[in-house]
Each structure stands twice: as C-alpha cells, then as structure tokens.
Design a protein around this motif. Structure first.
Motif, PDB file in Angstrom:
ATOM      1  N   TRP A 196     -34.587 -22.864  -3.354  1.00 26.91           N
ATOM      2  CA  TRP A 196     -35.943 -23.159  -3.801  1.00 26.91           C
ATOM      3  C   TRP A 196     -36.720 -24.040  -2.836  1.00 26.91           C
ATOM      4  N   ARG A 197     -36.021 -24.670  -1.865  1.00 30.34           N
ATOM      5  CA  ARG A 197     -36.706 -25.421  -0.813  1.00 30.34           C
ATOM      6  C   ARG A 197     -36.900 -24.579   0.449  1.00 30.34           C
ATOM      7  N   GLY A 198     -36.595 -23.311   0.353  1.00 28.28           N
ATOM      8  CA  GLY A 198     -36.823 -22.415   1.472  1.00 28.28           C
ATOM      9  C   GLY A 198     -35.586 -22.162   2.307  1.00 28.28           C
ATOM     10  N   VAL A 199     -35.671 -21.141   3.164  1.00 28.07           N
ATOM     11  CA  VAL A 199     -34.633 -20.823   4.146  1.00 28.07           C
ATOM     12  C   VAL A 199     -35.233 -21.153   5.506  1.00 28.07           C
ATOM     13  N   ARG A 200     -34.766 -22.241   6.117  1.00 29.05           N
ATOM     14  CA  ARG A 200     -35.413 -22.754   7.321  1.00 29.05           C
ATOM     15  C   ARG A 200     -34.474 -22.873   8.515  1.00 29.05           C
ATOM     16  N   MET A 201     -33.277 -22.363   8.396  1.00 23.03           N
ATOM     17  CA  MET A 201     -32.357 -22.422   9.523  1.00 23.03           C
ATOM     18  C   MET A 201     -32.907 -21.592  10.684  1.00 23.03           C
ATOM     19  N   PRO A 202     -32.457 -21.871  11.920  1.00 28.59           N
ATOM     20  CA  PRO A 202     -32.913 -21.063  13.050  1.00 28.59           C
ATOM     21  C   PRO A 202     -32.650 -19.579  12.793  1.00 28.59           C
ATOM     22  N   THR A 203     -33.568 -18.740  13.226  1.00 26.99           N
ATOM     23  CA  THR A 203     -33.454 -17.311  12.907  1.00 26.99           C
ATOM     24  C   THR A 203     -32.204 -16.668  13.501  1.00 26.99           C
ATOM     25  N   GLY A 204     -31.638 -17.262  14.535  1.00 25.96           N
ATOM     26  CA  GLY A 204     -30.430 -16.701  15.123  1.00 25.96           C
ATOM     27  C   GLY A 204     -29.144 -17.165  14.468  1.00 25.96           C
ATOM     28  N   THR A 205     -29.240 -18.030  13.464  1.00 24.25           N
ATOM     29  CA  THR A 205     -28.049 -18.553  12.788  1.00 24.25           C
ATOM     30  C   THR A 205     -27.689 -17.667  11.605  1.00 24.25           C
ATOM     31  N   PRO A 206     -26.509 -17.043  11.610  1.00 29.17           N
ATOM     32  CA  PRO A 206     -26.117 -16.206  10.469  1.00 29.17           C
ATOM     33  C   PRO A 206     -25.902 -17.033   9.211  1.00 29.17           C
ATOM     34  N   ALA A 207     -26.198 -16.423   8.071  1.00 27.97           N
ATOM     35  CA  ALA A 207     -26.065 -17.122   6.790  1.00 27.97           C
ATOM     36  C   ALA A 207     -25.401 -16.214   5.766  1.00 27.97           C
ATOM     37  N   LEU A 208     -24.684 -16.851   4.854  1.00 29.46           N
ATOM     38  CA  LEU A 208     -24.071 -16.160   3.718  1.00 29.46           C
ATOM     39  C   LEU A 208     -24.514 -16.880   2.457  1.00 29.46           C
ATOM     40  N   PRO A 222     -35.859 -15.485  -9.281  1.00 26.73           N
ATOM     41  CA  PRO A 222     -35.102 -14.288  -8.899  1.00 26.73           C
ATOM     42  C   PRO A 222     -33.706 -14.663  -8.422  1.00 26.73           C
ATOM     43  N   ALA A 223     -32.693 -13.949  -8.900  1.00 24.25           N
ATOM     44  CA  ALA A 223     -31.319 -14.271  -8.514  1.00 24.25           C
ATOM     45  C   ALA A 223     -31.094 -14.074  -7.017  1.00 24.25           C
ATOM     46  N   ASP A 224     -31.871 -13.178  -6.398  1.00 24.67           N
ATOM     47  CA  ASP A 224     -31.723 -12.920  -4.966  1.00 24.67           C
ATOM     48  C   ASP A 224     -32.804 -13.623  -4.143  1.00 24.67           C
ATOM     49  N   GLN A 225     -33.292 -14.738  -4.656  1.00 28.89           N
ATOM     50  CA  GLN A 225     -34.398 -15.423  -3.987  1.00 28.89           C
ATOM     51  C   GLN A 225     -34.031 -15.877  -2.575  1.00 28.89           C
ATOM     52  N   CYS A 226     -32.778 -16.293  -2.371  1.00 28.08           N
ATOM     53  CA  CYS A 226     -32.354 -16.701  -1.023  1.00 28.08           C
ATOM     54  C   CYS A 226     -32.531 -15.548  -0.042  1.00 28.08           C
ATOM     55  N   LEU A 227     -32.107 -14.359  -0.447  1.00 25.52           N
ATOM     56  CA  LEU A 227     -32.212 -13.194   0.428  1.00 25.52           C
ATOM     57  C   LEU A 227     -33.672 -12.868   0.726  1.00 25.52           C
ATOM     58  N   ARG A 228     -34.516 -12.927  -0.287  1.00 26.08           N
ATOM     59  CA  ARG A 228     -35.937 -12.637  -0.080  1.00 26.08           C
ATOM     60  C   ARG A 228     -36.558 -13.605   0.915  1.00 26.08           C
ATOM     61  N   LYS A 229     -36.236 -14.884   0.762  1.00 26.09           N
ATOM     62  CA  LYS A 229     -36.806 -15.884   1.666  1.00 26.09           C
ATOM     63  C   LYS A 229     -36.236 -15.742   3.078  1.00 26.09           C
ATOM     64  N   ALA A 230     -34.972 -15.367   3.167  1.00 25.42           N
ATOM     65  CA  ALA A 230     -34.361 -15.168   4.483  1.00 25.42           C
ATOM     66  C   ALA A 230     -35.028 -14.010   5.215  1.00 25.42           C
ATOM     67  N   ARG A 231     -35.240 -12.928   4.502  1.00 25.57           N
ATOM     68  CA  ARG A 231     -35.881 -11.763   5.125  1.00 25.57           C
ATOM     69  C   ARG A 231     -37.308 -12.089   5.572  1.00 25.57           C
ATOM     70  N   ALA A 232     -38.015 -12.860   4.757  1.00 27.09           N
ATOM     71  CA  ALA A 232     -39.383 -13.223   5.112  1.00 27.09           C
ATOM     72  C   ALA A 232     -39.429 -14.057   6.392  1.00 27.09           C
ATOM     73  N   ARG A 233     -38.385 -14.814   6.630  1.00 26.06           N
ATOM     74  CA  ARG A 233     -38.328 -15.683   7.819  1.00 26.06           C
ATOM     75  C   ARG A 233     -37.673 -14.986   9.012  1.00 26.06           C
ATOM     76  N   GLY A 234     -36.985 -13.873   8.774  1.00 26.29           N
ATOM     77  CA  GLY A 234     -36.282 -13.185   9.849  1.00 26.29           C
ATOM     78  C   GLY A 234     -34.882 -13.699  10.081  1.00 26.29           C
ATOM     79  N   VAL A 235     -34.301 -14.357   9.061  1.00 26.93           N
ATOM     80  CA  VAL A 235     -32.936 -14.876   9.146  1.00 26.93           C
ATOM     81  C   VAL A 235     -31.955 -13.780   8.726  1.00 26.93           C
ATOM     82  N   ASN A 236     -30.877 -13.647   9.485  1.00 26.66           N
ATOM     83  CA  ASN A 236     -29.843 -12.665   9.172  1.00 26.66           C
ATOM     84  C   ASN A 236     -28.932 -13.223   8.080  1.00 26.66           C
ATOM     85  N   MET A 237     -29.177 -12.823   6.828  1.00 21.96           N
ATOM     86  CA  MET A 237     -28.401 -13.335   5.701  1.00 21.96           C
ATOM     87  C   MET A 237     -27.598 -12.226   5.031  1.00 21.96           C
ATOM     88  N   GLU A 238     -26.329 -12.527   4.810  1.00 28.08           N
ATOM     89  CA  GLU A 238     -25.455 -11.669   4.013  1.00 28.08           C
ATOM     90  C   GLU A 238     -25.475 -12.221   2.585  1.00 28.08           C
TER      91      GLU A 238
END
Length: 270
Positions: A196-208, A222-238
């Motif tokens: 809820w505070r956003g996904v702000r890690m560097p875009t090249g850092t993988p996340a799970l 939304p239960a998948d809110q992390c994924l939505r925010k990651a995609r909006a930022r261009g973060v590669n999230m599993e």
C-alpha cells in the motif's frame, strides 16, 4: 531435546523483553529530540540473528555476548537475508521465516523496530487492522531508515557475502520492503502485504510477492495490488496468490518452496 528446550527458553525471554511484541517505551521522551541515526542503530544492535552451522543454530540478539563470540569465529561468507518483521514485532511466524532461510544456508539478520526509544504502535493484530490516528507514514519512514542502516552495517561484517544480500519482509515489513528504493539487495521478497506504500525498488531488481486471497488484513484492497503496482512501475515481479485467509504463509510448504527457489535462482554463484 536440550537444544530445543534452550531455544524455546530463549524465544520466551525474547518475547518478554519487550522488543518482540509492540512495547513502546516512550516515557517522557520527545521524539523530535531523538537522533535518527542512533535510533536506527538500536534496531540493528537488537537484531535477531540466525545462522545454521553443522546442523546447529547460532541465534540470539546481535549485541548479546554469547552470540558475538560465536559469530566472531565464523570464517565462511554466507548469503544474507535482512528480514523485516510485521507491525506487532518479531513473533512466531516471523521467526519461522528466519529458521527457513537459515536451514537453507542463509545468514539471517532481523532488525527489531521496537528497540527504538520512540516507536508508536500502529496495528491491532486481534482485529486485523491499523490503529486509527497512528502515525503510519512516520513508522513506514522508520522502517526505511532501518533497512538503510542494516545495509550499511552488514558491509562491515566479515561473514556476510556482500554480493548476495536479500531483503525479505512480512506484513508491515513487506510494505517497507516493497517501498525501499535502495539498490543494495539482489532481490526483494514481500509476504502478506498489498504494497500500500507502493513498489519503489529499482526496476532491475527482481521481486517475489505472496498473498492469500482472503487475508483478513486486506481490507477491501485488490489481493494482487503488489503485482499491479509493480507492472505500473516496470518492476519484474513474480506473484503468487494463495487460496484461504492465512496472513503468514511460513507454514505453507508451497510458499516455502517458492521463496527458497526464488532466492536461490537470484543468488550469484562463485
């Protein structure tokens, strides 16, 4: 049996010490007068460290004499996880995560946010909700300070493999992990948080990120809110969504396998 009994007694003492359960020793302290660097240092000095060597665990607070003596003799560098506990402190579910990583060959350092002289409580675990009017934004900033300080301190620890640092957080710690902007870590793991505070890690850092569909802390987000925010930022999230309402997935065998597989895939091998 004796080793397990000793570990249990140490765990009970840790809980009773006040750092594990949300105790806020404010007294008459004015938080505006506190030194921020010194406050962050307290969280690392009180950090819970877990390392497994030849089937036995070294565990306890970073500043305890018996732990320091044990750690001083370590020669082999180990991939290291900085683990961030949830809003209520370093409880049993959080400690299961630290054991999971240690058993897999990682050193684990878990800073204790409530070691600060001023640390407001922000949640009511019995009701699965935040405390109305609590300084949530300020506490999230505290957690950012704690991550930054931990990354600084581990650079001076001889048994930490500096090329293999990972940031893992659960619940409030997961929120802080998702919103940490530094590039010191190879990968981030987010458990039990909707970022809820956003996904702000560097875009090249993988996340799970792992979350349960009916987690009682979701509060309509939304239960998948992390994924939505990651995609909006261009973060590669599993992202993995689990059925049910379990907030802490440290007992779930599938979750445990997913996390360890993710960490191992992103390790730099010699």
């Amino acid at each position: 049996m004796m080793r397990h009994l000793a570990n249990l007694l140490m765990f009970v003492c840790f809980l009773l010490s006040g750092c594990a359960g949300g105790v806020n020793p404010v007294g008459g302290i004015d938080p505006k007068t506190l030194d921020l660097a010194d406050e962050a240092r307290r969280t690392f000095d009180a950090a819970y460290v877990v390392i497994q060597i030849n089937g036995a665990f070294i565990e306890g607070r970073m500043s305890e004499d018996f732990v320091r003596r044990k750690l001083a003799g370590l020669q082999k560098k180990r991939p290291t996880v900085i683990f961030l506990h949830g809003c209520a402190g370093l409880g049993r579910g959080n400690l299961r995560y630290t054991r999971l990583f240690a058993e897999a060959g990682y050193a684990v350092i878990a800073p204790v946010s409530f070691a600060r002289l001023y640390r407001p409580e922000t949640c009511d675990p019995s009701r699965h909700r935040g405390i109305k009017g609590a300084p949530h934004r300020r506490v999230n900033q505290m957690r950012q300070e704690e991550i930054h300080h931990a990354a600084y301190r581990v650079r001076r620890i001889s048994w930490v493999d500096q090329k293999n640092l990972f940031l893992v957080g659960h619940s409030q710690g997961g929120t802080a992990t998702a919103s940490y902007e530094g590039d010191e870590f190879l990968a981030h793991v987010i458990s039990g948080s909707v970022c809820w505070r956003g996904v702000r890690m560097p875009t090249g850092t993988p996340a799970l990120a792992l979350y349960s569909k009916d987690d009682p802390w979701r509060r309509g987000r939304p239960a998948d809110q992390c994924l939505r925010k990651a995609r909006a930022r261009g973060v590669n999230m599993e992202f993995h969504l689990f059925e049910g309402r379990v907030h802490n997935l440290s007992r779930d065998e599938r979750a445990r396998r997913l996390i360890l597989d993710f960490l191992n895939r992103n390790r730099m091998m010699e």
